[in-house]
Write an enzyme that holds these catalytic residues in place. Structure first.
Site, PDB file in Angstrom:
ATOM      1  N   MET A  29     -42.066  68.886 -14.915  1.00 58.59           N
ATOM      2  CA  MET A  29     -42.655  69.351 -13.655  1.00 58.59           C
ATOM      3  C   MET A  29     -42.175  68.473 -12.501  1.00 58.59           C
ATOM      4  SD  MET A  29     -46.332  70.894 -14.532  1.00 58.59           S
ATOM      5  CE  MET A  29     -47.248  69.378 -14.610  1.00 58.59           C
ATOM      6  N   HIS A  33     -39.533  60.127 -13.637  1.00 61.22           N
ATOM      7  CA  HIS A  33     -39.568  58.674 -13.841  1.00 61.22           C
ATOM      8  C   HIS A  33     -38.776  58.373 -15.109  1.00 61.22           C
ATOM      9  CE1 HIS A  33     -42.534  59.745 -16.832  1.00 61.22           C
ATOM     10  NE2 HIS A  33     -43.324  60.281 -15.910  1.00 61.22           N
ATOM     11  N   HIS A  36     -39.352  60.507 -18.312  1.00 64.08           N
ATOM     12  CA  HIS A  36     -38.586  61.759 -18.356  1.00 64.08           C
ATOM     13  C   HIS A  36     -37.131  61.473 -18.728  1.00 64.08           C
ATOM     14  CE1 HIS A  36     -41.751  63.023 -15.277  1.00 64.08           C
ATOM     15  NE2 HIS A  36     -41.861  63.975 -16.185  1.00 64.08           N
ATOM     16  N   GLN A  60     -50.933  76.355 -15.557  1.00 68.36           N
ATOM     17  CA  GLN A  60     -51.525  75.344 -16.446  1.00 68.36           C
ATOM     18  C   GLN A  60     -52.484  74.410 -15.720  1.00 68.36           C
ATOM     19  OE1 GLN A  60     -47.546  73.635 -17.364  1.00 68.36           O
ATOM     20  NE2 GLN A  60     -48.580  71.676 -17.319  1.00 68.36           N
ATOM     21  N   GLY A 146     -42.427  64.804 -24.818  1.00 71.10           N
ATOM     22  CA  GLY A 146     -42.923  63.439 -24.986  1.00 71.10           C
ATOM     23  C   GLY A 146     -44.202  63.402 -25.811  1.00 71.10           C
ATOM     24  N   LYS A 148     -46.303  61.397 -25.176  1.00 71.95           N
ATOM     25  CA  LYS A 148     -47.301  61.074 -24.151  1.00 71.95           C
ATOM     26  C   LYS A 148     -48.340  62.197 -24.078  1.00 71.95           C
ATOM     27  CE  LYS A 148     -48.692  59.766 -19.852  1.00 71.95           C
ATOM     28  NZ  LYS A 148     -49.014  61.004 -19.230  1.00 71.95           N
ATOM     29  N   ASP A 149     -47.845  63.447 -24.177  1.00 72.02           N
ATOM     30  CA  ASP A 149     -48.732  64.619 -24.219  1.00 72.02           C
ATOM     31  C   ASP A 149     -48.803  65.067 -25.676  1.00 72.02           C
ATOM     32  OD1 ASP A 149     -49.080  65.302 -21.164  1.00 72.02           O
ATOM     33  OD2 ASP A 149     -46.993  64.766 -21.462  1.00 72.02           O
ATOM     34  N   SER A 185     -46.100  60.896 -13.869  1.00 78.50           N
ATOM     35  CA  SER A 185     -45.902  61.295 -12.467  1.00 78.50           C
ATOM     36  C   SER A 185     -47.159  61.013 -11.657  1.00 78.50           C
ATOM     37  CB  SER A 185     -45.582  62.794 -12.389  1.00 78.50           C
ATOM     38  OG  SER A 185     -44.460  63.082 -13.186  1.00 78.50           O
TER      39      SER A 185
HETATM   40  P1  AMP Z   1     -44.296  66.498 -17.143  1.00 77.75           P
HETATM   41  O1  AMP Z   1     -43.280  66.519 -16.038  1.00 77.75           O
HETATM   42  O2  AMP Z   1     -45.408  65.543 -16.911  1.00 77.75           O
HETATM   43  O3  AMP Z   1     -44.735  67.873 -17.546  1.00 77.75           O
HETATM   44  O4  AMP Z   1     -43.529  65.899 -18.400  1.00 77.75           O
HETATM   45  C1  AMP Z   1     -42.351  66.489 -18.885  1.00 77.75           C
HETATM   46  C2  AMP Z   1     -42.080  65.944 -20.261  1.00 77.75           C
HETATM   47  O5  AMP Z   1     -41.896  64.534 -20.180  1.00 77.75           O
HETATM   48  C3  AMP Z   1     -43.228  66.178 -21.240  1.00 77.75           C
HETATM   49  O6  AMP Z   1     -42.694  66.528 -22.506  1.00 77.75           O
HETATM   50  C4  AMP Z   1     -43.931  64.852 -21.267  1.00 77.75           C
HETATM   51  O7  AMP Z   1     -44.612  64.608 -22.471  1.00 77.75           O
HETATM   52  C5  AMP Z   1     -42.749  63.906 -21.114  1.00 77.75           C
HETATM   53  N1  AMP Z   1     -43.191  62.608 -20.615  1.00 77.75           N
HETATM   54  C6  AMP Z   1     -43.923  62.358 -19.500  1.00 77.75           C
HETATM   55  N2  AMP Z   1     -44.181  61.041 -19.395  1.00 77.75           N
HETATM   56  C7  AMP Z   1     -43.603  60.436 -20.470  1.00 77.75           C
HETATM   57  C8  AMP Z   1     -43.533  59.091 -20.945  1.00 77.75           C
HETATM   58  N3  AMP Z   1     -44.096  58.092 -20.293  1.00 77.75           N
HETATM   59  N4  AMP Z   1     -42.861  58.864 -22.094  1.00 77.75           N
HETATM   60  C9  AMP Z   1     -42.282  59.882 -22.782  1.00 77.75           C
HETATM   61  N5  AMP Z   1     -42.314  61.172 -22.387  1.00 77.75           N
HETATM   62  C10 AMP Z   1     -42.975  61.449 -21.255  1.00 77.75           C
END
Ligand code: AMP
Length: 279
Positions: A29, A33, A36, A60, A146, A148-149, A185
């Site tokens: 999204m 950082h 990602h 979402q 990740g 992370k989720d 983020s």
């Molecule tokens: P998002 O932009 O927050 O939807 O995240 C995009 C992808 O990056 C998702 O698969 C997240 O789980 C992964 N992600 C976000 N932060 C981290 C992190 N600190 N370490 C590893 N993967 C991450």
């Protein structure tokens, strides 16, 4: 790096890339950082072509103010992806992804009835809507998510298996800063003071695993975690659960599962942070 905004153009580029080899896909999204980028690096190592999507998916967000305050740093994101040797950046508009309302209802059973699913009604349905569409547009060989989720990763695996998609789903380790804070983020929405204290979330979970080793009834550990976090001004626990890492169902005793994950969501002021560790 080829920046693409239309699904039809993406499909043409992907078809050409697949003639040459594998396609690794990283949905994001934006507000990128190093967490990602760790996914993009892994995709780079394992595939011939790397595709990243940048799309803030409205379906979402159960909380509309969370959607409107979600950080957007497009120019910086583009520069970061260029340096990371991404081949294709897919940046569609909302209308391009949802030419009409998506009324599909997914059922993930007990996987979605806990933690994020319980706290954010409709969240995982929206995630499944967008990821299934992105998979359909990009038809990748592999897709990177990740840990992370952690719950989201389980939901995506379930969706891919239910839909019998021929995509390898790859879970990637959490990327943390040197104080242990999981990069997110949403961290950029924290004040300097909140950012200074936020690593307490990870540290408390690590300490909690020691508390649980002494007192395997996890109710005690949960209370201990709540005390540690909530004694900090402006920090409030949404949930802290120790779950079976495969079913995501909370366990009462440490011995109730052999593979365990401790998962936490903390409100820091208005900002909600999540994290998890192997427990
Ligand atoms: P998002 O932009 O927050 O939807 O995240 C995009 C992808 O990056 C998702 O698969 C997240 O789980 C992964 N992600 C976000 N932060 C981290 C992190 N600190 N370490 C590893 N993967 C991450």
């Amino acid at each position: 790096m080829n920046i693409i905004r239309k699904v039809s153009d993406l499909k043409i580029e992907i078809a050409a890339a697949k003639e040459r080899g594998s396609v690794g896909f990283v949905p994001t999204m934006g507000a990128l950082h190093n967490g990602h980028l760790s996914l993009v690096e892994r995709a780079r190592k394992e595939n011939d072509c790397v595709v990243v999507s940048l799309f803030v998916n409205p379906t979402q967000f159960n909380d509309k103010s969370d959607l409107s305050s979600y950080p957007r740093t497009e120019d910086k994101d583009i520069a970061m992806l260029q340096s990371a040797e991404c081949d294709i950046l897919f940046m569609p508009s909302v209308e391009e992804v949802y030419p009409q309302a998506d009324n599909r209802k997914f059922n993930f059973g007990t996987l979605e009835s806990v933690m994020e699913g319980a706290q954010r009604p409709g969240h995982f349905n929206g995630v499944a809507q967008v990821v299934s569409k992105l998979f359909d547009f990009a038809t990748p060989t592999r897709a990177y998510f990740g840990e992370k989720d952690f719950q989201q990763l389980a939901i995506i695996r379930k969706m891919s298996s239910d839909l019998k998609l021929d995509i390898e789903i790859i879970g990637c380790e959490i990327f943390r800063d040197d104080r242990g804070l999981a990069l997110s983020s949403r961290n950029m929405l924290l004040s300097d003071e909140q950012l200074e204290v936020a690593p307490i979330i990870y540290r408390t979970m690590i300490e909690a695993s020691k508390v649980a080793a002494w007192s395997p009834d996890l109710e005690h550990t949960k209370e201990w975690v709540k005390e540690q976090i909530e004694c900090i001004q402006g920090f409030k626990i949404d949930y802290f659960e120790v779950v079976d890492a495969n079913t995501l169902q909370p366990i009462a005793l440490l011995e109730d599962a052999t593979e365990r994950r401790a998962c936490i969501a903390v409100k820091v002021g208005n900002i909600r942070l999540i994290d998890n560790i192997t427990f």
